[in-house]
Design a protein around this motif. Structure first.
Motif, short mmCIF file in Angstrom:
data_model
loop_
_atom_site.label_atom_id
_atom_site.label_comp_id
_atom_site.label_asym_id
_atom_site.label_seq_id
_atom_site.Cartn_x
_atom_site.Cartn_y
_atom_site.Cartn_z
N ASP A 223 0.87 -1.17 0.00
CA ASP A 223 0.00 0.00 0.00
C ASP A 223 0.91 1.22 0.00
OD1 ASP A 223 -1.71 2.11 0.51
OD2 ASP A 223 -2.79 1.12 2.14
N ARG A 225 0.13 4.21 -0.32
CA ARG A 225 -0.45 5.35 0.41
C ARG A 225 0.15 5.43 1.81
NH1 ARG A 225 -5.12 5.24 3.62
NH2 ARG A 225 -5.34 3.08 2.94
N THR A 226 0.32 4.29 2.45
CA THR A 226 0.90 4.23 3.79
C THR A 226 2.31 3.66 3.79
OG1 THR A 226 -0.05 2.04 4.19
CG2 THR A 226 -1.37 3.96 4.83
#
Length: 381
Positions: A223, A225-226
């Motif tokens: 991920d 995004r994180t």
């Protein structure tokens, strides 16, 4: 050849695992609504111990098999599964130990002083810093030395594989055989197409190689995004136990942490576990000093209420053998060890180095005060 059905696979995977707040809320509302008809399970073990489970269906695969395995010790298991109205399912008769899995808001009104509130699932997350030596240092010195020796003597390296054929080989010759060897009929895993479209296509496939031979593998989702790398599927080639004996699996974890340190990853999620210190995978992963956290997906809002309805020798044995991770009234997580005059606390099942706030010892005579006495006829709590 793998059938390409990403339009189906990705929504299914998102419904099961998404950490997006809107989807988590939708899934949680759905789970609460379907508890009007709860999953209701009775497992009779050896004819003398009955375990009950009530709640969301995931308990049939995440909770019940673990408790059965820990209680059985080779004895015959007879499981009955049905659905029942919520009020009926959470007030059973003829059960010695009851686990109720549901959203936290449903469970807190049911709590008594003799109940424990556990996370339904936990995750083990290793913070990553861009320093390979620092990541190596997360392992114990003994384990670091063993991995270094095996890498030197056997030439172990980390391979990043990207071809569809690599995924097919991993799934068929590494992951599935390992799951069958370790879990038998209780095996649970991602379906092949979902693993391909929702993890492989959006993540990384790693192999531990010894010369030209792949001896272990790990399929991970990323991920960005994180910047979190989550370990989803794993195994050793052909499920061979000999690979565990050489430390191959431990080395694969170590090499992936090193890779993460140099590839912009901020956290490695070692994946989930039931909230019991006796889980072998928990004790194995604890050596990497992860932080125990609640899941970010829909499981993060679910809890497991553990209730003893009948005080028997076998119930006491089960509780002592399986220290739990509980949630305190202020939301912290801590370890709880049971013991009594005949059964010492299993302090060999370690909790240190996992970010749990504390550990406490609980005497069973005090904890079980007010339940049905051992050998007495059953009475509903």
């Amino acid at each position: 050849m793998l059938i390409r059905r990403s339009l189906v696979a990705r929504p299914v995977f998102a419904w099961r695992t998404s950490t997006r707040p809107a989807l988590v809320r939708a899934r949680s509302a759905f789970d609460d609504a379907r508890l009007r008809r709860a999953t209701d399970i009775r497992s009779t073990i050896g004819g003398s111990l009955t375990l009950g489970y009530a709640g969301v269906p995931e308990g049939a695969s995440h909770v019940v098999p673990f408790l059965e395995e820990q209680a059985a010790d080779g004895a015959a298991i007879h499981r009955e599964t049905r659905t029942a109205r919520w009020a009926e399912a959470v007030a059973p008769s003829g059960v010695d130990l009851l686990a109720i899995g549901a959203p936290a808001a449903r469970l807190r009104p049911l709590m008594s002083d003799r109940d424990l509130l556990l996370p339904f699932r936990i995750e083990l997350v290793v913070p990553v810093v861009p320093d390979v030596e620092a990541m190596r240092a997360r392992m114990s010195r003994k384990e670091r030395q063993r991995v270094a020796r095996q890498r030197r003597d056997l030439g172990w390296t980390l391979e990043h594989a990207t071809a569809t054929e690599d995924f097919e080989w991993f799934y068929e010759h590494v992951h599935l055989p390992t799951m069958r060897e370790r879990h038998g009929p209780a095996t649970r895993s991602l379906e092949r197409e979902i693993a391909f479209h929702s993890v492989f296509r959006r993540g990384f496939l790693f192999f531990l190689t010894e010369g030209p031979e792949r001896i272990a593998g790990m399929l991970c989702l990323v991920d960005w995004r994180t910047r979190t790398l989550t370990l989803r599927l794993a195994g050793v080639t052909h499920g061979a136990r000999s690979h565990y004996g050489t430390g191959a699996f431990a080395a694969l974890y170590a090499l992936i942490l090193e890779w993460a340190a140099t590839n912009g990853i901020r956290a490695v999620n070692l994946s989930g576990s039931e909230p019991f210190l006796s889980k072998g995978i928990f004790q194995f992963k604890r050596k990497l000093h992860p932080r125990v956290v609640l899941p970010s997906d829909h499981f993060g809002g679910k809890r497991l209420l553990l209730r003893v309805l009948r005080d028997t020798s076998r119930v006491r044995d089960l509780l002592v053998a399986n220290p739990v991770i509980t949630e305190t009234p202020d939301g912290a997580l801590e370890a709880v060890y049971f013991h009594d005059e005949r059964r010492p606390a299993r302090l060999d099942l370690r909790w240190e180095g996992t970010g749990l706030r504390a550990a406490r010892l609980t005497h069973l005579d005090e904890f079980l005060r007010g339940t049905v006495d051992r050998g007495a006829p059953f009475a509903s709590a």
